[in-house]
Write a protein that holds these residues in place. Structure first.
Motif, PDB file in Angstrom:
ATOM      1  N   ILE A 148       0.853  -1.195   0.000  1.00  0.00           N
ATOM      2  CA  ILE A 148       0.000   0.000   0.000  1.00  0.00           C
ATOM      3  C   ILE A 148       0.889   1.247   0.000  1.00  0.00           C
ATOM      4  N   GLN A 149       1.975   1.229   0.757  1.00  0.00           N
ATOM      5  CA  GLN A 149       2.912   2.357   0.754  1.00  0.00           C
ATOM      6  C   GLN A 149       3.519   2.570  -0.631  1.00  0.00           C
ATOM      7  N   ILE A 150       3.876   1.471  -1.300  1.00  0.00           N
ATOM      8  CA  ILE A 150       4.434   1.575  -2.659  1.00  0.00           C
ATOM      9  C   ILE A 150       3.405   2.201  -3.590  1.00  0.00           C
ATOM     10  N   LEU A 151       2.155   1.744  -3.504  1.00  0.00           N
ATOM     11  CA  LEU A 151       1.104   2.280  -4.371  1.00  0.00           C
ATOM     12  C   LEU A 151       0.877   3.768  -4.100  1.00  0.00           C
ATOM     13  N   GLU A 152       0.934   4.155  -2.833  1.00  0.00           N
ATOM     14  CA  GLU A 152       0.696   5.553  -2.485  1.00  0.00           C
ATOM     15  C   GLU A 152       1.880   6.448  -2.829  1.00  0.00           C
ATOM     16  N   LYS A 153       3.101   6.014  -2.524  1.00  0.00           N
ATOM     17  CA  LYS A 153       4.281   6.869  -2.712  1.00  0.00           C
ATOM     18  C   LYS A 153       4.818   6.847  -4.140  1.00  0.00           C
ATOM     19  N   GLN A 154       4.978   5.641  -4.714  1.00  0.00           N
ATOM     20  CA  GLN A 154       5.575   5.551  -6.049  1.00  0.00           C
ATOM     21  C   GLN A 154       4.574   5.783  -7.169  1.00  0.00           C
ATOM     22  N   TRP A 155       3.328   5.364  -6.951  1.00  0.00           N
ATOM     23  CA  TRP A 155       2.336   5.450  -8.005  1.00  0.00           C
ATOM     24  C   TRP A 155       1.282   6.528  -7.743  1.00  0.00           C
ATOM     25  N   SER A 156       1.321   7.169  -6.579  1.00  0.00           N
ATOM     26  CA  SER A 156       0.351   8.203  -6.190  1.00  0.00           C
ATOM     27  C   SER A 156      -1.093   7.715  -6.277  1.00  0.00           C
ATOM     28  N   ILE A 157      -1.298   6.479  -5.899  1.00  0.00           N
ATOM     29  CA  ILE A 157      -2.644   5.902  -5.907  1.00  0.00           C
ATOM     30  C   ILE A 157      -3.152   5.903  -4.472  1.00  0.00           C
ATOM     31  N   LYS A 158      -4.187   6.714  -4.226  1.00  0.00           N
ATOM     32  CA  LYS A 158      -4.734   6.869  -2.881  1.00  0.00           C
ATOM     33  C   LYS A 158      -6.252   6.952  -2.951  1.00  0.00           C
ATOM     34  N   GLY A 159      -6.873   6.842  -1.781  1.00  0.00           N
ATOM     35  CA  GLY A 159      -8.313   7.062  -1.665  1.00  0.00           C
ATOM     36  C   GLY A 159      -9.150   6.160  -2.548  1.00  0.00           C
ATOM     37  N   LYS A 160     -10.047   6.782  -3.302  1.00  0.00           N
ATOM     38  CA  LYS A 160     -10.978   6.027  -4.140  1.00  0.00           C
ATOM     39  C   LYS A 160     -10.252   5.263  -5.247  1.00  0.00           C
ATOM     40  N   SER A 161      -9.198   5.841  -5.793  1.00  0.00           N
ATOM     41  CA  SER A 161      -8.416   5.153  -6.829  1.00  0.00           C
ATOM     42  C   SER A 161      -7.785   3.888  -6.270  1.00  0.00           C
ATOM     43  N   LEU A 162      -7.282   3.961  -5.036  1.00  0.00           N
ATOM     44  CA  LEU A 162      -6.697   2.790  -4.380  1.00  0.00           C
ATOM     45  C   LEU A 162      -7.750   1.718  -4.163  1.00  0.00           C
ATOM     46  N   LYS A 163      -8.899   2.129  -3.679  1.00  0.00           N
ATOM     47  CA  LYS A 163      -9.998   1.179  -3.455  1.00  0.00           C
ATOM     48  C   LYS A 163     -10.384   0.486  -4.760  1.00  0.00           C
TER      49      LYS A 163
END
Length: 194
Positions: A148-163
């Motif tokens: 999840i950290q990789i997705l948020e930091k490297q790919w900027s995927i957060k919130g609804k996009s992450l879900k």
């Protein structure tokens, strides 16, 4: 000690009321459309070598099954999810690396709490469990949180996009390697698939 030849021996059989076996249908959780696909699904839920479970292990298994009651899975579905996650049912996802383990209630609860904390509802968790039952066998600290950290930091995927990503491709939660094109033969767990 109880000897389980496969996952069928971990909870009561619905037909015989025996406390030493479970009826198990590999095709129920993930129904198939065509014959070739059906054969693959059947083989992908093949038995693992004989496993010896103590009475204490049986209690742990049953406690973990209770966690799934909020999702309204059948007992067979619960057993298949736990079996695939902890190596009692063969899963191509783990390859040869997964050793048979007995699930720990605290770990399973922690994974569900973490996923719920990401904004996933029970309906979302059901979808994830159907696509990627192995998620409950992944390491919370070394796999789920790190990914999840990789997705948020490297790919900027957060919130609804992450879900939405997790609902579309929940296997990203269990990735452990990025071969960067130099294959390490862990393809089912590699970021290259992302």
């Amino acid at each position: 000690m109880l000897i389980a030849t496969d996952i069928m021996c971990l909870a009561p059989d619905l037909e015989s009321n025996s406390s030493n076996s479970i009826s198990f249908n590999a095709k129920r959780l993930f129904p198939a459309k065509n014959l070739a696909f059906t054969k693959w699904r059947t083989h992908s839920a093949a038995r693992t070598p004989e496993t010896v479970l103590t009475e204490e292990d049986m209690k742990k298994w049953e406690a973990c099954r209770q966690v799934f009651s909020r999702f309204e899975f059948t007992k067979e579905e619960e057993d298949k999810i736990l079996g695939k996650a902890f190596g009692l049912v063969h899963s191509p996802y783990w390859g040869e690396e997964r050793e048979v383990a007995v699930p720990e209630l605290e770990n399973v609860n922690a994974i569900f709490d973490y996923l719920t904390g990401l904004g996933l509802s029970d309906d979302d968790l059901i979808k994830i469990l159907k696509k990627f039952p192995e998620v409950v066998g992944c390491s919370l600290e070394n796999e789920l949180k790190m990914n999840i950290q990789i997705l948020e930091k490297q790919w900027s995927i957060k919130g609804k996009s992450l879900k939405n990503l997790l609902l579309r491709n929940p296997k990203v939660l269990g990735y452990i390697i990025d071969c960067k094109g130099d294959c390490k033969a862990l393809c089912t767990r590699c970021w290259v698939r992302f």
